[in-house]
Design an enzyme around this catalytic site. Structure first.
Site, PDB file in Angstrom:
ATOM      1  N   HIS A  50       0.849  -1.188   0.000  1.00 55.70           N
ATOM      2  CA  HIS A  50       0.000   0.000   0.000  1.00 55.70           C
ATOM      3  C   HIS A  50       0.887   1.242   0.000  1.00 55.70           C
ATOM      4  O   HIS A  50       1.880   1.294   0.719  1.00 55.70           O
ATOM      5  CB  HIS A  50      -0.901   0.000   1.239  1.00 55.70           C
ATOM      6  CG  HIS A  50      -2.074   0.914   1.143  1.00 55.70           C
ATOM      7  ND1 HIS A  50      -1.944   2.282   1.107  1.00 55.70           N
ATOM      8  CD2 HIS A  50      -3.406   0.672   1.064  1.00 55.70           C
ATOM      9  CE1 HIS A  50      -3.147   2.837   1.016  1.00 55.70           C
ATOM     10  NE2 HIS A  50      -4.051   1.885   0.989  1.00 55.70           N
TER      11      HIS A  50
ATOM     12  N   ARG B 114      -7.188  10.312  -0.113  1.00 55.26           N
ATOM     13  CA  ARG B 114      -6.928  10.702  -1.495  1.00 55.26           C
ATOM     14  C   ARG B 114      -8.248  10.887  -2.246  1.00 55.26           C
ATOM     15  O   ARG B 114      -8.361  11.722  -3.140  1.00 55.26           O
ATOM     16  CB  ARG B 114      -6.042   9.655  -2.178  1.00 55.26           C
ATOM     17  CG  ARG B 114      -4.599   9.744  -1.724  1.00 55.26           C
ATOM     18  CD  ARG B 114      -3.735   8.642  -2.303  1.00 55.26           C
ATOM     19  NE  ARG B 114      -3.929   7.375  -1.623  1.00 55.26           N
ATOM     20  CZ  ARG B 114      -3.888   6.191  -2.223  1.00 55.26           C
ATOM     21  NH1 ARG B 114      -3.693   6.107  -3.525  1.00 55.26           N
ATOM     22  NH2 ARG B 114      -4.053   5.096  -1.528  1.00 55.26           N
TER      23      ARG B 114
END
Length: 506
Positions: A249, A272
């Protein structure tokens, strides 16, 4: 099967969301269950999931006018990395009903929806407060605890380390576990829901065997994630798949006063999704923030660290509980202005101004001409965004953008981020009913759900699909296992199915 041995219960191994979904489903179908977890408390990695749970065609989406459905979701999941359409179809086609099940049966708030990387629609559901993995998993734990307290339909045993399956011929008929220095046995079909191997760092570990190149990385996984189910399944001939596909990740959170910690907090992908930008050491963007996880990580390897995830005021306000939580944990920092951020980064303020202006310009051009631009876009079409377009995965979706003139005085929440071992796509191979298999066919009495299962996500999992995988295949395997205990025509059914789990625990 029930005529061969007393199969009056379904054994669930693992007390995260996959196991809790399976156990609650068994009870909902009129069966009995015993849940075994080797930790001192239930929850597993599921409680750490920060972004939410995907659903396509949910009541929440319909209320918001989001035009999503299972077909669009299946297409996104296959494009995102999944390689087995039959399993992707189960995951996605069950998603709306299963998210609605959580809301309606467990009184959960999943009223907020975000678009994560690789998704063409906003479909990742969360509540207004706290981490969704925590709230969802705890709600199911609390329900099962109440069922165990008020009825004989469920038992929960913690500090119980399952280490061996019990066979009758080729069928799994129970398991052995260690607790307080003694070995105990439970009988019944077994559902493995004990997670992946993202913290299996020993010399004989699955990580060492399949991905030795990742052993140096930190992880988001708890120390219990050592691939127990996979190892026990393999010991009786169960086939595995995709064990080499371990997701790294891009946004593990670095604590400045403990930068080398092996276990890291994870920055929710929703950070995000609400508009967070990823900057390199020079204050420049270098990737599509909403691209696939493996893509963003790959671009980080090519760029200059340290990397920062930056949220402007509008982005932070949309996910303020997360931002304040991370700040309180010392893994995110609040800056009163972009000028203060630039000073701390050691870069000219003008660089941050130019970075935001270029991003803003690309967003405005996309508004005017969504199909234009000179760069290839992800998931398809063209992009106006040069920073990500040059990587071949141009940005197409924008949210909470600000123009460069605002940067100097704009408040920001900022975290230093690094790639981390996060999720194992591989595991025990299974059917659409969650049945484990050998090269010769289905293993009677053995099922799998959640991260212990392989083949659901292929070589890359989309954000929000892990909690969904736990619920969908937890429920699917729970239904299949309890049906197995009932025998043909429900001959061995022990209890009537409750109208509502809530009714059982009044």
């Amino acid at each position: 099967m029930a005529a061969v041995f007393p199969a009056n219960q379904v054994i669930v191994v693992g007390g995260g969301l996959g196991g809790m979904s399976a156990a609650n489903q068994v009870v909902e179908c009129g069966g009995k269950t015993v849940l075994l977890d080797k930790s001192s408390f239930c929850g597993g990695n599921s409680t750490k999931a920060t972004s939410g749970i995907n659903g396509a065609g949910t009541k929440t989406q319909k209320n918001k006018g989001i035009p999503d459905n299972a077909e669009i979701f299946i297409a996104d999941t296959l494009k995102g990395g999944a390689k087995k359409p039959e399993l992707a179809k189960v995951l996605c086609a069950n998603s709306a009903a299963d998210v609605d099940w959580l809301v309606e049966k467990f009184d959960l708030d999943l009223s907020l929806v975000a678009r994560l990387g690789g998704h063409s629609q906003p479909r990742t559901h969360r509540g207004a407060e706290r981490f969704p993995g925590m709230t969802i998993t705890y709600a199911l734990i609390q329900m099962l605890e109440k069922v165990a307290e008020k009825t004989d339909r469920a038992r929960i045993i913690t500090k119980a380390e399952v280490f061996k399956l019990i066979l009758n011929g080729k069928a799994v008929v129970g398991c052995e576990y260690r607790k307080a220095g003694a070995v105990h046995k439970e009988f019944g079909p077994v559902i493995f829901a004990s997670g992946g191997f993202g913290a299996d760092f020993g010399s004989d570990s699955l990580l060492a065997q399949y991905r030795p190149d990742l052993l140096h990385l930190p992880t988001t996984n708890g120390e219990h994630c050592t691939g127990d189910a996979i190892k026990m399944g393999e010991a009786i001939g169960a086939t595995t798949t995709d064990l080499e596909w371990v997701q790294v990740h891009p946004t593990g959170l670095v604590k400045p006063d403990d930068p080398d910690a092996k276990v890291k907090f994870l920055a929710a992908e929703a950070l995000r999704g609400v508009g967070g930008l990823v900057l390199d050491a020079n204050g420049k963007r270098f990737a599509n923030e909403l691209g696939r996880r493996d893509y963003v990580t790959g671009e980080m390897w090519k760029s200059k660290p340290p990397f920062r995830l930056c949220l402007n005021k509008a982005a932070a306000d949309e996910i303020i509980w997360h931002a304040k939580h991370y700040t309180g944990r010392g893994v995110m920092k609040f800056y009163e202005s972009g000028a203060a951020l630039a000073k701390d980064m050691g870069v000219p303020l003008q660089t941050l101004v130019d970075t935001h202006q270029a991003h803003y310009d690309a967003a405005k051009k996309t508004e005017k001409d969504p199909d234009g631009g000179k760069w290839p876009a992800y998931p398809s079409g063209k992009s106006w965004d040069e920073a990500s377009g040059k990587t071949g995965s141009g940005k197409k979706f924008y949210h909470n953008v600000i123009d460069g003139s605002k940067v100097a005085t704009e408040p920001f929440y900022v975290a230093i981020i690094t790639p981390v071992i996060h999720y194992c796509m591989g595991g025990l191979e299974c059917t659409v009913l969650g049945e484990c298999i050998t090269t010769a066919g289905v293993i009677p009495g053995l099922y799998v759900a959640g991260e212990a299962a392989g083949g659901i996500h292929g070589n890359n999992r989309l954000g929000g699909n892990s909690l969904l995988d736990c619920v969908v295949f937890g429920r699917v395997s729970g239904k299949a296992a309890v049906k197995y205990t009932f025998g043909a025509g429900d001959k061995f059914r022990l209890c009537p199915s409750p109208l509502e789990l809530k009714e059982l625990v009044k």
